[in-house]
Write a protein that holds these residues in place. Structure first.
Motif, mmCIF file in Angstrom:
data_model
loop_
_atom_site.group_PDB
_atom_site.id
_atom_site.type_symbol
_atom_site.label_atom_id
_atom_site.label_comp_id
_atom_site.label_asym_id
_atom_site.label_seq_id
_atom_site.Cartn_x
_atom_site.Cartn_y
_atom_site.Cartn_z
ATOM 1 N N ALA A 35 -18.617 18.323 -0.156
ATOM 2 C CA ALA A 35 -17.159 18.142 -0.274
ATOM 3 C C ALA A 35 -16.798 16.729 -0.723
ATOM 4 N N ALA A 36 -17.699 15.770 -0.554
ATOM 5 C CA ALA A 36 -17.418 14.385 -0.931
ATOM 6 C C ALA A 36 -17.796 14.088 -2.386
ATOM 7 N N TRP A 37 -18.377 15.058 -3.100
ATOM 8 C CA TRP A 37 -18.792 14.832 -4.478
ATOM 9 C C TRP A 37 -17.565 14.543 -5.336
ATOM 10 N N ASP A 38 -17.634 13.471 -6.082
ATOM 11 C CA ASP A 38 -16.536 13.044 -6.940
ATOM 12 C C ASP A 38 -16.080 14.184 -7.849
ATOM 13 N N GLU A 39 -14.777 14.474 -7.820
ATOM 14 C CA GLU A 39 -14.240 15.612 -8.566
ATOM 15 C C GLU A 39 -14.424 15.467 -10.071
ATOM 16 N N SER A 40 -14.257 14.265 -10.602
ATOM 17 C CA SER A 40 -14.409 14.095 -12.055
ATOM 18 C C SER A 40 -15.855 14.345 -12.476
ATOM 19 N N GLU A 41 -16.823 13.923 -11.670
ATOM 20 C CA GLU A 41 -18.224 14.195 -12.007
ATOM 21 C C GLU A 41 -18.509 15.690 -11.900
ATOM 22 N N ARG A 42 -17.963 16.348 -10.884
ATOM 23 C CA ARG A 42 -18.134 17.804 -10.754
ATOM 24 C C ARG A 42 -17.647 18.520 -12.003
ATOM 25 N N HIS A 43 -16.468 18.158 -12.477
ATOM 26 C CA HIS A 43 -15.904 18.811 -13.659
ATOM 27 C C HIS A 43 -16.735 18.506 -14.909
ATOM 28 N N TRP A 44 -17.252 17.309 -14.996
ATOM 29 C CA TRP A 44 -18.110 16.917 -16.116
ATOM 30 C C TRP A 44 -19.381 17.771 -16.120
ATOM 31 N N VAL A 45 -20.006 17.929 -14.963
ATOM 32 C CA VAL A 45 -21.209 18.761 -14.839
ATOM 33 C C VAL A 45 -20.874 20.215 -15.153
ATOM 34 N N ALA A 46 -19.782 20.724 -14.613
ATOM 35 C CA ALA A 46 -19.387 22.119 -14.845
ATOM 36 C C ALA A 46 -19.115 22.367 -16.329
ATOM 37 N N ASP A 47 -18.504 21.412 -17.001
ATOM 38 C CA ASP A 47 -18.234 21.563 -18.433
ATOM 39 C C ASP A 47 -19.546 21.680 -19.210
ATOM 40 N N TYR A 48 -20.525 20.859 -18.856
ATOM 41 C CA TYR A 48 -21.842 20.946 -19.499
ATOM 42 C C TYR A 48 -22.429 22.338 -19.279
ATOM 43 N N LEU A 49 -22.367 22.825 -18.052
ATOM 44 C CA LEU A 49 -22.916 24.145 -17.733
ATOM 45 C C LEU A 49 -22.192 25.248 -18.509
ATOM 46 N N ASP A 50 -20.887 25.130 -18.645
ATOM 47 C CA ASP A 50 -20.105 26.130 -19.383
ATOM 48 C C ASP A 50 -20.523 26.224 -20.847
ATOM 49 N N HIS A 51 -21.078 25.167 -21.387
ATOM 50 C CA HIS A 51 -21.387 25.121 -22.814
ATOM 51 C C HIS A 51 -22.863 25.322 -23.135
ATOM 52 N N GLY A 52 -23.602 25.930 -22.239
ATOM 53 C CA GLY A 52 -24.997 26.254 -22.537
ATOM 54 C C GLY A 52 -25.099 27.359 -23.576
ATOM 55 N N GLN A 53 -26.278 27.483 -24.129
ATOM 56 C CA GLN A 53 -26.552 28.552 -25.099
ATOM 57 C C GLN A 53 -26.908 29.823 -24.337
ATOM 58 N N VAL A 54 -26.403 30.964 -24.789
ATOM 59 C CA VAL A 54 -26.694 32.235 -24.125
ATOM 60 C C VAL A 54 -28.182 32.544 -24.292
ATOM 61 N N ALA A 55 -28.844 32.753 -23.174
ATOM 62 C CA ALA A 55 -30.274 33.062 -23.184
ATOM 63 C C ALA A 55 -30.533 34.528 -22.854
ATOM 64 N N GLY A 56 -29.570 35.200 -22.268
ATOM 65 C CA GLY A 56 -29.731 36.609 -21.910
ATOM 66 C C GLY A 56 -28.470 37.138 -21.268
ATOM 67 N N SER A 57 -28.329 38.447 -21.308
ATOM 68 C CA SER A 57 -27.171 39.114 -20.705
ATOM 69 C C SER A 57 -27.652 40.226 -19.790
ATOM 70 N N TRP A 58 -26.844 40.509 -18.786
ATOM 71 C CA TRP A 58 -27.173 41.538 -17.803
ATOM 72 C C TRP A 58 -26.100 42.611 -17.828
ATOM 73 N N MET A 59 -26.423 43.788 -17.337
ATOM 74 C CA MET A 59 -25.489 44.910 -17.394
ATOM 75 C C MET A 59 -24.414 44.835 -16.314
ATOM 76 N N GLY A 60 -24.667 44.144 -15.247
ATOM 77 C CA GLY A 60 -23.679 44.060 -14.177
ATOM 78 C C GLY A 60 -23.211 42.633 -13.986
ATOM 79 N N VAL A 61 -22.002 42.488 -13.471
ATOM 80 C CA VAL A 61 -21.464 41.156 -13.237
ATOM 81 C C VAL A 61 -21.905 40.653 -11.863
ATOM 82 N N SER A 62 -22.188 39.372 -11.789
ATOM 83 C CA SER A 62 -22.541 38.736 -10.525
ATOM 84 C C SER A 62 -21.262 38.317 -9.815
#
Length: 130
Positions: A35-62
């Motif tokens: 909970a103490a993780w800096d919010e701006s760094e969290r968003h920066w990390v999440a943005d990087y994760l959002d922009h990964g290359q698709v490596a595979g798809s699954w039939m059901g949603v997690s």
């Protein structure tokens, strides 16, 4: 499967896959909430994760293990790490902190992209041939 480059072992490391009641070998995301993780760094990390290359798809949603929202159906990669599409949600919305080694890896990759020198000559030559 292709041969490793230069004879080196090139394995993609997994990140953000969670254990189940049947298989507790993987971590529980609730144990990684910071909970103490800096919010701006969290968003920066999440943005990087959002922009990964698709490596595979699954039939059901997690579904998110913390709030049960639908959380993706694909795996993403940057060529070094592989993560589920919903990992950005865990980071952004729940403060699930990822290992410092991954954050350092991200920072190095992004810095290298910022430092690229561009050369438009190839494009100019080849666009005219199209």
């Amino acid at each position: 499967m292709s041969e490793p480059r230069d004879g080196a072992d090139h394995r993609v490391r997994i990140l953000g896959f969670w254990g189940t009641p049947e298989n507790r070998a993987l971590p529980d995301p609730a144990d990684l909430v910071d909970a103490a993780w800096d919010e701006s760094e969290r968003h920066w990390v999440a943005d990087y994760l959002d922009h990964g290359q698709v490596a595979g798809s699954w039939m059901g949603v997690s579904r998110c293990r913390l709030c049960a929202l639908p959380n993706g159906y694909r795996d993403l990669t940057d060529g070094s790490f592989l993560w589920p599409e919903g990992l950005a949600h865990y980071v952004r919305d729940h403060g699930v902190r990822l290992p410092a080694e991954f954050v350092d890896h991200m920072e190095q990759r992004l810095r290298a992209l910022d430092e690229l020198e561009t050369d438009g000559s190839w494009w100019l030559r080849n666009a005219a041939r199209t």
